[in-house]
Design a protein around this motif. Structure first.
Motif, PDB file in Angstrom:
ATOM      1  N   VAL A   1      11.706 -34.512  27.975  1.00 50.63           N
ATOM      2  CA  VAL A   1      13.109 -34.503  27.515  1.00 50.63           C
ATOM      3  C   VAL A   1      13.697 -35.907  27.510  1.00 50.63           C
ATOM      4  O   VAL A   1      14.561 -36.217  26.677  1.00 50.63           O
ATOM      5  N   SER A   2      13.237 -36.793  28.407  1.00 52.74           N
ATOM      6  CA  SER A   2      13.738 -38.172  28.366  1.00 52.74           C
ATOM      7  C   SER A   2      13.222 -38.894  27.116  1.00 52.74           C
ATOM      8  O   SER A   2      13.954 -39.672  26.487  1.00 52.74           O
ATOM      9  N   MET A   3      11.968 -38.627  26.742  1.00 51.37           N
ATOM     10  CA  MET A   3      11.448 -39.205  25.503  1.00 51.37           C
ATOM     11  C   MET A   3      12.208 -38.665  24.291  1.00 51.37           C
ATOM     12  O   MET A   3      12.519 -39.410  23.343  1.00 51.37           O
ATOM     13  N   LEU A   4      12.519 -37.371  24.302  1.00 54.19           N
ATOM     14  CA  LEU A   4      13.262 -36.777  23.188  1.00 54.19           C
ATOM     15  C   LEU A   4      14.698 -37.295  23.144  1.00 54.19           C
ATOM     16  O   LEU A   4      15.300 -37.395  22.062  1.00 54.19           O
TER      17      LEU A   4
ATOM     18  N   GLN B   1      18.545 -41.222  20.509  1.00 55.89           N
ATOM     19  CA  GLN B   1      19.162 -42.557  20.550  1.00 55.89           C
ATOM     20  C   GLN B   1      18.664 -43.468  19.427  1.00 55.89           C
ATOM     21  O   GLN B   1      19.173 -44.582  19.272  1.00 55.89           O
ATOM     22  N   GLY B   2      17.670 -43.001  18.663  1.00 54.38           N
ATOM     23  CA  GLY B   2      17.154 -43.785  17.556  1.00 54.38           C
ATOM     24  C   GLY B   2      16.020 -44.730  17.918  1.00 54.38           C
ATOM     25  O   GLY B   2      15.602 -45.553  17.094  1.00 54.38           O
ATOM     26  N   VAL B   3      15.496 -44.606  19.148  1.00 53.32           N
ATOM     27  CA  VAL B   3      14.419 -45.495  19.586  1.00 53.32           C
ATOM     28  C   VAL B   3      13.083 -45.050  19.006  1.00 53.32           C
ATOM     29  O   VAL B   3      12.306 -45.865  18.500  1.00 53.32           O
ATOM     30  N   PHE B   4      12.785 -43.758  19.111  1.00 47.22           N
ATOM     31  CA  PHE B   4      11.501 -43.202  18.682  1.00 47.22           C
ATOM     32  C   PHE B   4      11.739 -42.071  17.681  1.00 47.22           C
ATOM     33  O   PHE B   4      12.873 -41.709  17.384  1.00 47.22           O
ATOM     34  N   SER B   5      10.639 -41.496  17.179  1.00 45.75           N
ATOM     35  CA  SER B   5      10.693 -40.311  16.322  1.00 45.75           C
ATOM     36  C   SER B   5      10.018 -39.148  17.039  1.00 45.75           C
ATOM     37  O   SER B   5       9.224 -39.348  17.970  1.00 45.75           O
TER      38      SER B   5
ATOM     39  N   ASP C   1      -8.203 -22.885  16.026  1.00 50.60           N
ATOM     40  CA  ASP C   1      -9.272 -22.786  17.026  1.00 50.60           C
ATOM     41  C   ASP C   1      -9.143 -23.777  18.175  1.00 50.60           C
ATOM     42  O   ASP C   1     -10.067 -23.931  18.968  1.00 50.60           O
ATOM     43  N   TYR C   2      -7.980 -24.438  18.277  1.00 57.05           N
ATOM     44  CA  TYR C   2      -7.680 -25.234  19.467  1.00 57.05           C
ATOM     45  C   TYR C   2      -6.962 -24.359  20.487  1.00 57.05           C
ATOM     46  O   TYR C   2      -6.370 -23.331  20.139  1.00 57.05           O
ATOM     47  N   LYS C   3      -7.000 -24.776  21.750  1.00 58.62           N
ATOM     48  CA  LYS C   3      -6.300 -24.046  22.799  1.00 58.62           C
ATOM     49  C   LYS C   3      -4.799 -24.022  22.508  1.00 58.62           C
ATOM     50  O   LYS C   3      -4.215 -25.031  22.091  1.00 58.62           O
ATOM     51  N   ALA C   4      -4.182 -22.884  22.751  1.00 56.90           N
ATOM     52  CA  ALA C   4      -2.752 -22.721  22.476  1.00 56.90           C
ATOM     53  C   ALA C   4      -1.935 -23.227  23.666  1.00 56.90           C
ATOM     54  O   ALA C   4      -1.354 -22.464  24.440  1.00 56.90           O
ATOM     55  N   ASP C   5      -1.931 -24.561  23.823  1.00 54.18           N
ATOM     56  CA  ASP C   5      -1.050 -25.246  24.773  1.00 54.18           C
ATOM     57  C   ASP C   5       0.113 -25.788  23.961  1.00 54.18           C
ATOM     58  O   ASP C   5      -0.048 -26.776  23.222  1.00 54.18           O
ATOM     59  N   LEU C   6       1.263 -25.156  24.071  1.00 49.61           N
ATOM     60  CA  LEU C   6       2.378 -25.434  23.170  1.00 49.61           C
ATOM     61  C   LEU C   6       3.693 -25.464  23.940  1.00 49.61           C
ATOM     62  O   LEU C   6       3.824 -24.817  24.984  1.00 49.61           O
ATOM     63  N   VAL C   7       4.658 -26.192  23.393  1.00 51.48           N
ATOM     64  CA  VAL C   7       5.995 -26.224  24.009  1.00 51.48           C
ATOM     65  C   VAL C   7       7.050 -26.113  22.918  1.00 51.48           C
ATOM     66  O   VAL C   7       6.991 -26.795  21.899  1.00 51.48           O
ATOM     67  N   LEU C   8       7.991 -25.205  23.134  1.00 49.45           N
ATOM     68  CA  LEU C   8       9.129 -25.010  22.234  1.00 49.45           C
ATOM     69  C   LEU C   8      10.370 -25.640  22.862  1.00 49.45           C
ATOM     70  O   LEU C   8      10.686 -25.366  24.024  1.00 49.45           O
ATOM     71  N   VAL C   9      11.050 -26.467  22.070  1.00 48.35           N
ATOM     72  CA  VAL C   9      12.185 -27.245  22.563  1.00 48.35           C
ATOM     73  C   VAL C   9      13.405 -26.964  21.696  1.00 48.35           C
ATOM     74  O   VAL C   9      13.312 -26.961  20.466  1.00 48.35           O
ATOM     75  N   ASP C  10      14.540 -26.727  22.354  1.00 41.95           N
ATOM     76  CA  ASP C  10      15.815 -26.614  21.642  1.00 41.95           C
ATOM     77  C   ASP C  10      16.414 -28.010  21.547  1.00 41.95           C
ATOM     78  O   ASP C  10      16.732 -28.623  22.574  1.00 41.95           O
TER      79      ASP C  10
ATOM     80  N   LYS D   1      16.189 -29.330  25.391  1.00 43.94           N
ATOM     81  CA  LYS D   1      15.828 -28.464  26.524  1.00 43.94           C
ATOM     82  C   LYS D   1      14.528 -27.721  26.219  1.00 43.94           C
ATOM     83  O   LYS D   1      14.371 -27.159  25.129  1.00 43.94           O
ATOM     84  N   VAL D   2      13.592 -27.750  27.166  1.00 43.10           N
ATOM     85  CA  VAL D   2      12.367 -26.959  27.019  1.00 43.10           C
ATOM     86  C   VAL D   2      12.718 -25.484  27.187  1.00 43.10           C
ATOM     87  O   VAL D   2      13.311 -25.085  28.204  1.00 43.10           O
ATOM     88  N   VAL D   3      12.364 -24.676  26.189  1.00 43.69           N
ATOM     89  CA  VAL D   3      12.686 -23.245  26.199  1.00 43.69           C
ATOM     90  C   VAL D   3      11.472 -22.417  26.630  1.00 43.69           C
ATOM     91  O   VAL D   3      11.584 -21.518  27.455  1.00 43.69           O
ATOM     92  N   HIS D   4      10.326 -22.701  26.024  1.00 45.82           N
ATOM     93  CA  HIS D   4       9.094 -21.969  26.347  1.00 45.82           C
ATOM     94  C   HIS D   4       7.928 -22.948  26.442  1.00 45.82           C
ATOM     95  O   HIS D   4       7.846 -23.891  25.643  1.00 45.82           O
ATOM     96  N   THR D   5       7.026 -22.702  27.363  1.00 45.11           N
ATOM     97  CA  THR D   5       5.769 -23.448  27.441  1.00 45.11           C
ATOM     98  C   THR D   5       4.615 -22.458  27.512  1.00 45.11           C
ATOM     99  O   THR D   5       4.634 -21.537  28.339  1.00 45.11           O
ATOM    100  N   LEU D   6       3.639 -22.660  26.627  1.00 42.30           N
ATOM    101  CA  LEU D   6       2.441 -21.800  26.625  1.00 42.30           C
ATOM    102  C   LEU D   6       1.252 -22.572  27.172  1.00 42.30           C
ATOM    103  O   LEU D   6       1.001 -23.714  26.764  1.00 42.30           O
TER     104      LEU D   6
END
Length: 445
Positions: free
Chosen positions: A338-341, A346-350, A377-386, A415-420
């Motif tokens: 969330v700090s990176m996001l 802030q316009g620093v990164f994408s 076929d990759y492992k479903a390690d995923l994060v959903l962010v609001d 905010k992280v909503v879901h992590t798989l």
């Protein structure tokens, strides 16, 4: 067989951002759908308005188990990591006992198999006298060899020149280094202790653990790597000058000397010591605004390859000491993504850069099997962010065992909503699923 459908997310993956849905079967991504009819699934998540990232991979954490569990343990910190969107971690060997033999290393893997909410690997620690253990390392099942070329606990400072040469010449896998020159630090410590005694202000931390100390040690490591053809990854780079030591202008998979930067060196500067004191005392030290800007630019121009945390919790009681008694390190895994996001806002990164440096590149650099990307076929390690959910870091929402964060009082817009983790909801709407366990990482080497 269980199936899960994430519908209508804004997918951030491999340099692109697009609306799509992801169909998961058991632990694997089976389809990425951008148009047409959606398949039926046992469970659905409506991700309209949410960002879907591949789970972050943190290549440097200290979870303190075994032996230092008053600060943290694998169970507590892996849950904090999952709540922060980190789905895999690589943990450091300076525990008690230190993980400098394969017997002790395997004991840590066994703890993680029982307790870790996230996927995991552990470094074998190098010493002046364990070269035979290093040579026994299986590169497919152990993430790397950690070499402290600066301060460490116990006997893990490797300062025997002949042994260093052997490690760089003969290590069967990636070498990760902590680089700070001990002689420079000792000399600076003596000067400032004589000047201030025990009441030294924290703002002199980057003067004692200076950019010069970092550069001298990082230069030595890079020269050893180039001399012996070793695969070197320099951890937590903190100064502008060190960036010239890294491989540039080539694909990551072809680099031999790569660099990691940590979120605290991207966020804070030496102007923050008066406010935060021991809470931002890390080794290497948070340095000047010039250094921070150079590190940010190093990510943008791909000189720097990976963003990590160096998550290293201490109790607040330990931190509430004067400079020379307060330990270095702080907890970060719950708040790194969330700090990176926030820096995106802030316009620093994408968003695309965050996915690259926190997910794709750690997977490429460590050659992790089928993780770090949103691919079939990759492992479903995923994060959903609001991206539009403002919240403030406060004691009641901190999951670290130590109970505090250097980001307390900071308001984040994402905010992280879901992590798989491996296709299972390990974190959802503020709650960690206590039954989910991660897997041991495997490396394609």
């Amino acid at each position: 067989m269980s199936t899960l459908l994430i519908k209508h997310a804004t997918i951030v993956n491999e340099g692109k951002k697009f609306i799509g849905s992801v169909f998961i079967e058991n632990d694997l991504i089976k389809e990425i759908i951008t148009n047409g009819e959606l398949p039926k699934a046992d469970q659905e998540i409506d991700a309209d308005g949410l960002l879907l990232f591949p789970g972050a991979i943190d290549d440097q954490v200290h979870f303190r188990e075994p032996g230092l569990t008053q600060k943290a343990n694998i169970a507590s910190e892996s849950r904090a990591a999952v709540a922060g969107g980190i789905t895999s971690f690589m943990e450091m060997p300076n525990t008690k006992p230190q993980a400098t033999t394969h017997e002790i290393l395997e004991q840590k893997f066994q703890i993680a198999a029982t307790d870790s909410a996230a996927n995991y690997s552990f470094y074998l620690g190098a010493t002046n006298d364990n070269i035979e253990e290093i040579l026994k390392t299986d590169p497919q099942t152990v993430c790397g060899i950690k070499v402290f070329m600066g301060s460490s606990t116990g006997n893990m400072l490797v300062d025997n020149e002949a042994i260093l040469g052997r490690i760089f010449a003969e290590s069967p896998t990636l070498i990760a280094t902590h680089c700070e020159d001990e002689d420079i630090i000792r000399e600076n410590t003596t000067i400032y202790k004589n000047k201030f005694g025990e009441d030294m202000p924290f703002k002199y931390h980057p003067v004692i653990r200076s950019a010069e100390a970092c550069y001298k040690s990082s230069k030595k490591a890079s020269e050893l790597a180039r001399k012996h053809g070793a695969r070197l990854h320099i951890l937590h780079l903190s100064s502008a000058e060190e960036l010239e030591l890294l491989d540039k202008n080539m694909p990551l998979s072809e680099k031999k000397v790569t660099g990691e930067v940590c979120v605290h060196h991207l966020w804070f500067t030496d102007a923050d010591y008066d406010k935060y004191g021991a809470r931002i005392k890390w080794n290497p030290a948070v340095k000047s605004e010039k250094d921070r800007e150079a590190l940010r630019e190093g990510l943008l121009n791909s000189t720097l390859d990976v963003v990590a945390t160096d998550h290293a919790p201490h109790t607040m009681e330990e931190k509430n000491n004067k400079y020379f008694s307060a330990p270095s390190g702080g907890p970060l895994v719950q708040h790194a993504l969330v700090s990176m996001l926030e820096m995106v806002k802030q316009g620093v990164f994408s968003y695309e850069l965050v996915a690259e440096k926190m997910s794709h590149n750690p997977a490429i650099l460590f050659q992790i099997n089928k993780r770090g990307f949103i691919r079939k076929d990759y492992k479903a390690d995923l994060v959903l962010v609001d991206p539009n959910s403002s919240w403030e870091v406060a004691p009641e929402n901190i999951l670290y065992k130590c109970g505090w964060s250097p980001f307390e009082g900071t308001r984040f817009s994402h905010k992280v909503v879901h992590t798989l983790i491996n296709g299972q909801l390990a974190y959802s709407n503020g709650k960690v699923n206590p039954s989910i366990r991660g897997e041991r990482l495997v490396f394609d080497r």
